[in-house]
Design a protein around this motif. Structure first.
Motif, short mmCIF file in Angstrom:
data_model
loop_
_atom_site.label_atom_id
_atom_site.label_comp_id
_atom_site.label_asym_id
_atom_site.label_seq_id
_atom_site.Cartn_x
_atom_site.Cartn_y
_atom_site.Cartn_z
N ALA A 1 -8.40 -3.83 5.59
CA ALA A 1 -8.23 -2.47 6.12
C ALA A 1 -7.12 -1.73 5.41
O ALA A 1 -7.24 -0.53 5.12
CB ALA A 1 -7.95 -2.55 7.61
N ALA A 2 -6.02 -2.43 5.10
CA ALA A 2 -4.91 -1.78 4.40
C ALA A 2 -5.34 -1.30 3.02
O ALA A 2 -5.02 -0.17 2.61
CB ALA A 2 -3.73 -2.76 4.28
N TYR A 3 -6.07 -2.13 2.31
CA TYR A 3 -6.59 -1.72 1.00
C TYR A 3 -7.51 -0.52 1.14
O TYR A 3 -7.42 0.46 0.40
CB TYR A 3 -7.36 -2.88 0.36
CG TYR A 3 -6.52 -4.00 -0.19
CD1 TYR A 3 -5.14 -4.04 0.00
CD2 TYR A 3 -7.09 -5.06 -0.88
CE1 TYR A 3 -4.38 -5.07 -0.49
CE2 TYR A 3 -6.33 -6.11 -1.38
CZ TYR A 3 -4.97 -6.11 -1.17
OH TYR A 3 -4.22 -7.13 -1.66
N GLY A 4 -8.43 -0.61 2.10
CA GLY A 4 -9.43 0.44 2.25
C GLY A 4 -8.83 1.77 2.69
O GLY A 4 -9.18 2.83 2.16
N ILE A 5 -7.93 1.75 3.67
CA ILE A 5 -7.33 2.98 4.16
C ILE A 5 -6.52 3.67 3.07
O ILE A 5 -6.58 4.89 2.90
CB ILE A 5 -6.45 2.68 5.39
CG1 ILE A 5 -7.34 2.26 6.56
CG2 ILE A 5 -5.61 3.89 5.77
CD1 ILE A 5 -6.56 1.73 7.75
N THR A 6 -5.76 2.88 2.31
CA THR A 6 -4.97 3.46 1.22
C THR A 6 -5.86 4.14 0.20
O THR A 6 -5.59 5.28 -0.23
CB THR A 6 -4.13 2.37 0.54
OG1 THR A 6 -3.29 1.74 1.49
CG2 THR A 6 -3.26 2.97 -0.57
N PHE A 7 -6.94 3.48 -0.17
CA PHE A 7 -7.84 4.06 -1.17
C PHE A 7 -8.58 5.26 -0.61
O PHE A 7 -8.84 6.23 -1.33
CB PHE A 7 -8.83 3.01 -1.66
CG PHE A 7 -9.59 3.42 -2.88
CD1 PHE A 7 -8.97 3.49 -4.12
CD2 PHE A 7 -10.93 3.77 -2.80
CE1 PHE A 7 -9.68 3.89 -5.26
CE2 PHE A 7 -11.64 4.15 -3.92
CZ PHE A 7 -11.01 4.22 -5.15
N MET B 1 -8.72 9.00 -2.21
CA MET B 1 -9.96 9.77 -2.40
C MET B 1 -9.84 11.16 -1.79
O MET B 1 -10.30 12.15 -2.37
CB MET B 1 -11.14 9.02 -1.77
CG MET B 1 -11.58 7.78 -2.52
SD MET B 1 -12.88 6.87 -1.62
CE MET B 1 -14.17 8.11 -1.52
N GLN B 2 -9.22 11.25 -0.62
CA GLN B 2 -9.07 12.55 0.03
C GLN B 2 -8.18 13.47 -0.80
O GLN B 2 -8.48 14.67 -0.97
CB GLN B 2 -8.48 12.34 1.43
CG GLN B 2 -8.32 13.61 2.24
CD GLN B 2 -9.64 14.26 2.58
OE1 GLN B 2 -10.64 13.58 2.73
NE2 GLN B 2 -9.64 15.59 2.69
N VAL B 3 -7.09 12.93 -1.31
CA VAL B 3 -6.17 13.73 -2.13
C VAL B 3 -6.87 14.22 -3.39
O VAL B 3 -6.65 15.36 -3.85
CB VAL B 3 -4.92 12.90 -2.48
CG1 VAL B 3 -4.06 13.63 -3.51
CG2 VAL B 3 -4.10 12.61 -1.22
N MET B 4 -7.73 13.40 -3.97
CA MET B 4 -8.43 13.76 -5.21
C MET B 4 -9.69 14.59 -4.96
O MET B 4 -10.39 14.95 -5.90
CB MET B 4 -8.79 12.48 -5.97
CG MET B 4 -7.59 11.68 -6.43
SD MET B 4 -8.04 10.14 -7.28
CE MET B 4 -8.84 10.80 -8.77
N GLY B 5 -10.00 14.88 -3.70
CA GLY B 5 -11.15 15.69 -3.39
C GLY B 5 -12.48 14.99 -3.56
O GLY B 5 -13.50 15.64 -3.81
#
Length: 274
Positions: free
Chosen positions: A139-145, A149-153
């Protein structure tokens, strides 16, 4: 004159209590303390691997690629096509590494499970505790990524919010099965088979290109792999291309979790209690 005697209750030996005492949080708490004191750098390093792939392939190679479509035929940027696949891979990697290599050392070198099962803890407590620890790492890996993704649009729809429970489901599925499989492995050479299986699954599960590029018999084989279901599920959520087939992907992981929990619990009981 009276004497006081102290009676020690032995670990349960039969029935449901022999499998589960309701204290899996003790196993999880011990794992979190160990991670905080010794393994935090290893955990942190796993966050960056999918980011490097995204920058090198999604942004770099993606500048030369056009015409990529989602499940509904809408054209999307190549980076938005591979990013959800890398998100699913992040959840898988975090869960697998914790439920295989860490479990292998605890089982064969630390002898931790023998000590745990000598108490009132049952094999299901140990299984749930260790799987929960692997689930948190995935979950930590996934949430960070997902945040990257959100920041990069690269999250193209509000349904990307649903990718969070999806990656938890993916991590849970791989962790529950990974621990049971690891219990059969005895040497470092045998542990290398895990990477031997994970690498081609990572490369060929429609991660970097659509599954339709393969001949139909190969497509059937890939569609039997758990990562393909995870990739398709997350990709549909982050791009907003929702289809009825996503229910099949969800069911796949629910069944995978159930099989993994039963498999791991029975294996731990056979190893240390029978």
């Amino acid at each position: 004159m009276t004497t006081a005697t102290t009676q020690t209750t032995p670990p349960p030996t039969g029935g449901v209590r022999a499998l589960y005492s309701g204290n899996a949080r003790a196993v999880l708490g011990r794992g979190l303390l160990a991670t905080r004191s010794t393994n935090w750098m290893i955990v942190l390093s796993g966050v960056f691997e999918p980011v490097f792939y995204l920058l090198a392939l999604g942004i770099g190679l993606g500048s030369y690629i056009s015409g990529v479509t989602d499940a509904q035929g809408n054209e999307i940027p190549y980076a938005a096509f591979i990013a959800p696949a890398l998100l699913a891979v992040s959840a898988m990697n975090g869960a697998i590494y914790d439920s295989t290599w860490n479990v292998f050392f605890k089982m064969h070198f630390g002898k931790l499970y023998q000590g745990m099962l000598a108490t009132r803890l049952g094999p299901l407590d140990v299984a749930l505790g260790e799987i929960s620890l692997a689930l948190l790492r995935g979950a930590a890996y996934g949430i960070t990524f997902l945040l990257i993704m959100q920041v990069m649009g690269l999250n193209l729809s509000w349904t990307a919010l649903l990718a969070l429970p999806a990656i938890l489901l993916i991590a849970f599925g791989f962790a529950s099965l990974g621990m049971g499989i690891t219990s059969y492995l005895k040497t470092f050479q045998q542990m290398e088979w895990i990477q031997f299986v994970m690498l081609p699954m990572f490369l060929f599960s429609a991660t970097f290109y659509p599954i339709t590029v393969y001949p139909e018999p190969i497509q059937w084989f890939i569609q039997a792999l758990p990562l393909w279901h995870g990739v398709e599920l997350v990709r549909g959520l982050t791009t907003g291309a929702l289809t009825i087939a996503m229910l099949w992907h969800l069911l796949y992981f629910v069944v995978m979790i159930a099989i993994g929990l039963v498999f791991t619990t029975r294996r731990l009981r056979a190893l240390f209690l029978d």
